[in-house]
Design a protein around this motif. Structure first.
Motif, mmCIF file in Angstrom:
data_model
loop_
_atom_site.group_PDB
_atom_site.id
_atom_site.type_symbol
_atom_site.label_atom_id
_atom_site.label_comp_id
_atom_site.label_asym_id
_atom_site.label_seq_id
_atom_site.Cartn_x
_atom_site.Cartn_y
_atom_site.Cartn_z
ATOM 1 N N ASN A 61 36.121 -5.358 -54.909
ATOM 2 C CA ASN A 61 35.068 -5.031 -53.944
ATOM 3 C C ASN A 61 35.637 -4.586 -52.609
ATOM 4 O O ASN A 61 34.948 -4.602 -51.587
ATOM 5 C CB ASN A 61 34.168 -6.263 -53.747
ATOM 6 C CG ASN A 61 32.788 -5.925 -53.200
ATOM 7 O OD1 ASN A 61 32.259 -4.850 -53.455
ATOM 8 N ND2 ASN A 61 32.211 -6.848 -52.448
ATOM 9 N N THR A 62 36.903 -4.162 -52.606
ATOM 10 C CA THR A 62 37.591 -3.845 -51.350
ATOM 11 C C THR A 62 36.919 -2.700 -50.603
ATOM 12 O O THR A 62 36.714 -2.778 -49.386
ATOM 13 C CB THR A 62 39.057 -3.496 -51.631
ATOM 14 O OG1 THR A 62 39.704 -4.621 -52.223
ATOM 15 C CG2 THR A 62 39.785 -3.121 -50.352
ATOM 16 N N PHE A 63 36.585 -1.609 -51.296
ATOM 17 C CA PHE A 63 36.012 -0.450 -50.620
ATOM 18 C C PHE A 63 34.643 -0.760 -50.014
ATOM 19 O O PHE A 63 34.320 -0.278 -48.932
ATOM 20 C CB PHE A 63 35.889 0.724 -51.599
ATOM 21 C CG PHE A 63 37.025 1.707 -51.545
ATOM 22 C CD1 PHE A 63 38.307 1.301 -51.216
ATOM 23 C CD2 PHE A 63 36.822 3.044 -51.834
ATOM 24 C CE1 PHE A 63 39.355 2.201 -51.165
ATOM 25 C CE2 PHE A 63 37.870 3.968 -51.788
ATOM 26 C CZ PHE A 63 39.136 3.538 -51.454
ATOM 27 N N ALA A 64 33.840 -1.518 -50.721
ATOM 28 C CA ALA A 64 32.475 -1.779 -50.245
ATOM 29 C C ALA A 64 32.426 -2.886 -49.198
ATOM 30 O O ALA A 64 31.658 -2.800 -48.238
ATOM 31 C CB ALA A 64 31.565 -2.129 -51.414
ATOM 32 N N SER A 65 33.216 -3.923 -49.404
ATOM 33 C CA SER A 65 33.192 -5.160 -48.614
ATOM 34 C C SER A 65 31.964 -5.984 -48.980
ATOM 35 O O SER A 65 30.960 -5.445 -49.471
ATOM 36 C CB SER A 65 33.203 -4.888 -47.097
ATOM 37 O OG SER A 65 31.880 -4.689 -46.596
ATOM 38 N N THR B 110 43.474 -7.125 -46.475
ATOM 39 C CA THR B 110 44.153 -6.242 -45.530
ATOM 40 C C THR B 110 43.194 -5.203 -44.972
ATOM 41 O O THR B 110 43.358 -4.748 -43.833
ATOM 42 C CB THR B 110 45.297 -5.511 -46.255
ATOM 43 O OG1 THR B 110 46.104 -6.456 -46.952
ATOM 44 C CG2 THR B 110 46.125 -4.679 -45.302
ATOM 45 N N LYS B 111 42.209 -4.823 -45.766
ATOM 46 C CA LYS B 111 41.374 -3.675 -45.473
ATOM 47 C C LYS B 111 40.191 -4.065 -44.581
ATOM 48 O O LYS B 111 40.401 -4.499 -43.454
ATOM 49 C CB LYS B 111 40.942 -3.013 -46.779
ATOM 50 C CG LYS B 111 42.080 -2.786 -47.779
ATOM 51 C CD LYS B 111 43.241 -1.998 -47.214
ATOM 52 C CE LYS B 111 44.219 -1.497 -48.261
ATOM 53 N NZ LYS B 111 44.949 -2.514 -49.019
ATOM 54 N N TYR B 112 38.958 -3.932 -45.049
ATOM 55 C CA TYR B 112 37.803 -4.127 -44.176
ATOM 56 C C TYR B 112 37.649 -5.567 -43.689
ATOM 57 O O TYR B 112 37.176 -5.800 -42.580
ATOM 58 C CB TYR B 112 36.528 -3.686 -44.890
ATOM 59 C CG TYR B 112 36.396 -2.190 -44.973
ATOM 60 C CD1 TYR B 112 36.169 -1.424 -43.834
ATOM 61 C CD2 TYR B 112 36.528 -1.533 -46.189
ATOM 62 C CE1 TYR B 112 36.065 -0.048 -43.902
ATOM 63 C CE2 TYR B 112 36.422 -0.157 -46.271
ATOM 64 C CZ TYR B 112 36.191 0.580 -45.122
ATOM 65 O OH TYR B 112 36.090 1.948 -45.190
ATOM 66 N N LEU B 113 38.032 -6.545 -44.494
ATOM 67 C CA LEU B 113 37.850 -7.934 -44.068
ATOM 68 C C LEU B 113 38.717 -8.239 -42.850
ATOM 69 O O LEU B 113 38.242 -8.795 -41.862
ATOM 70 C CB LEU B 113 38.154 -8.882 -45.225
ATOM 71 C CG LEU B 113 37.111 -8.862 -46.344
ATOM 72 C CD1 LEU B 113 37.626 -9.579 -47.582
ATOM 73 C CD2 LEU B 113 35.812 -9.501 -45.880
ATOM 74 N N GLY B 114 40.006 -7.882 -42.907
ATOM 75 C CA GLY B 114 40.851 -8.037 -41.724
ATOM 76 C C GLY B 114 40.442 -7.047 -40.645
ATOM 77 O O GLY B 114 40.259 -7.404 -39.485
ATOM 78 N N GLY B 115 40.342 -5.782 -41.023
ATOM 79 C CA GLY B 115 39.701 -4.775 -40.205
ATOM 80 C C GLY B 115 40.472 -4.200 -39.040
ATOM 81 O O GLY B 115 39.976 -3.293 -38.375
ATOM 82 N N HIS B 116 41.694 -4.676 -38.782
ATOM 83 C CA HIS B 116 42.415 -4.203 -37.596
ATOM 84 C C HIS B 116 43.845 -3.754 -37.904
ATOM 85 O O HIS B 116 44.655 -3.601 -36.992
ATOM 86 C CB HIS B 116 42.437 -5.308 -36.528
ATOM 87 C CG HIS B 116 41.083 -5.622 -35.979
ATOM 88 N ND1 HIS B 116 40.179 -6.420 -36.652
ATOM 89 C CD2 HIS B 116 40.468 -5.234 -34.843
ATOM 90 C CE1 HIS B 116 39.065 -6.519 -35.943
ATOM 91 N NE2 HIS B 116 39.215 -5.811 -34.842
#
Length: 383
Positions: free
Chosen positions: A179-183, A202-208
């Motif tokens: 679900n990485t792309f969608a979040s 690393t991706k949207y959840l961390g976001g920075h």
């Protein structure tokens, strides 16, 4: 805190993150320790013995992950691939079989083809939006799992999570959804029947773009307990500072995703009308073959866009090299916009295989900058 009465943004800010009982600190502390004093032999305080097995900062993250995905158990790892490997080695045995997307993420393909295959796990890649193809790929008695990405990386294909869950369970198999792309803000696969959700945090959840991590969230306590055992036994956990950074990112996930989507929708429309672009791959476009499915199971369509350069591979590379605000870099989901050439960067591991991506493909991770600035940057790069 109980997840039941609260909305997504409230859970993102509060789940697992009560004020510190000792000091009243509003933000959970970073428990930067490897080991813990015990009151007596066999009597650890609050169950903490060693930070590979348990750490209060990681526990806070894990509770929050479960809450925002609507799951029973959350588990945090050192990277998305560490989470994937732990899932495979927990659920599968030599001789088992997994169905994966025909356009899986390059790192996932490498894990199956170059690592898991060597210890006896078979796999078949098929387009997961074709249920007949998925059913035909099943090996009754051996297929343990459908491994889905939706949207996929980098071709942005969309599959029907509920339909795949029904098919998997018909064969006593499991549905795992990356679900990485969608979040979790845009899509919650567990509520649609999936058994476990995978994230590169690393991706949207961390976001920075400042922390590497991964996660698994399960629909049941039983699978969660099995994975927790292997998480400790295999040791691919994230450190407390990484867990803290990810928690900090999650707090603003909802507001960031709204801006990512706002910008991406406008940029996808712009690219669709540009003479230098032959095709735009974005689920928010009505022309996208998975648009109706995405509208059914997603809140919005995300911040990822891929497109094909009308001038072919050389033009695709040139566009990547010309942008200024869109930073030429791998990864995705940060507040800054990124551009990359998947064939030579994130998906190079799939070169020469059936999962090789088109050489004229460009992938954008649309950030939260001022939209007009992003459009101007793309205009000068596209020429």
């Amino acid at each position: 805190m109980s997840a039941d009465p609260y909305g997504f943004d409230t859970l993102a800010i509060h789940a697992g993150q009560d004020p510190d009982p000792r000091t009243g600190a509003v933000v959970p502390p970073i428990y930067q320790t490897s080991t813990y004093a015990q009151d007596a032999v066999g009597s650890p305080r609050l169950g903490y013995e060693y930070s590979r097995s348990g750490n209060p900062t990681r526990d806070a993250l894990q509770e929050c992950l479960a809450a925002i995905e609507g799951g029973r158990r959350g588990l945090a790892f050192a990277s998305g691939l560490a989470a994937e490997d732990t899932l495979l080695r927990t659920v599968c045995r030599p001789g088992d079989h997994v169905v994966i997307p025909g356009d899986a993420y390059g790192g996932t393909y490498r894990l199956f083809a170059k690592v898991a295959e060597n210890w006896g796990l078979a796999w078949t890649a098929v387009p997961l939006d074709d249920l007949d193809a998925v059913r035909a790929a099943f090996r009754p008695g051996h297929t343990r799992m459908i491994w889905a990405e939706t949207p996929t990386n980098p071709l942005l294909n969309v599959c029907d999570i509920a339909a795949l869950a029904q098919l998997a369970h018909e064969y006593d198999a499991m549905l795992a959804v990356d679900n990485t792309f969608a979040s979790p803000y845009l899509q919650q696969p567990l509520t649609l029947g999936a058994d476990v959700v995978i994230h590169s945090t690393t991706k949207y959840l961390g976001g920075h773009s400042d922390v590497v991590g991964g996660a698994l969230v399960t629909a049941t306590d039983g699978l969660g307990d099995e994975l927790a055992f292997h998480q400790n036994a295999m040791g691919g956990v994230n450190g407390p500072f990484d867990a803290w950074l990810t928690l900090r990112g999650i707090k603003t996930l909802g507001v960031r995703m709204d801006r990512h989507c706002d910008n991406a929708e406008r940029i996808a429309a712009y690219l669709g009308s540009h003479r230098a672009v032959s095709e735009v791959l974005y689920p928010g476009l009505e022309s996208h073959p998975g648009h109706e499915t995405a509208a059914k199971q997603m809140k919005r369509y995300g911040g990822m866009i891929s497109f094909r350069a009308a001038g072919g591979p050389e033009q695709a590379v040139a566009i990547c090299n010309k942008t200024k605000l869109f930073v030429l870099a791998e990864s995705l989901g940060g507040v800054e916009s990124l551009i990359e050439h998947p064939g030579q960067m994130t998906h190079l591991s799939a070169a020469g295989s059936a999962l090789e991506v088109p050489a004229d493909l460009v992938r954008l991770s649309v950030g939260i900058e001022t939209l007009d600035d992003l459009l101007a940057d793309l205009a000068q790069a596209l020429g």
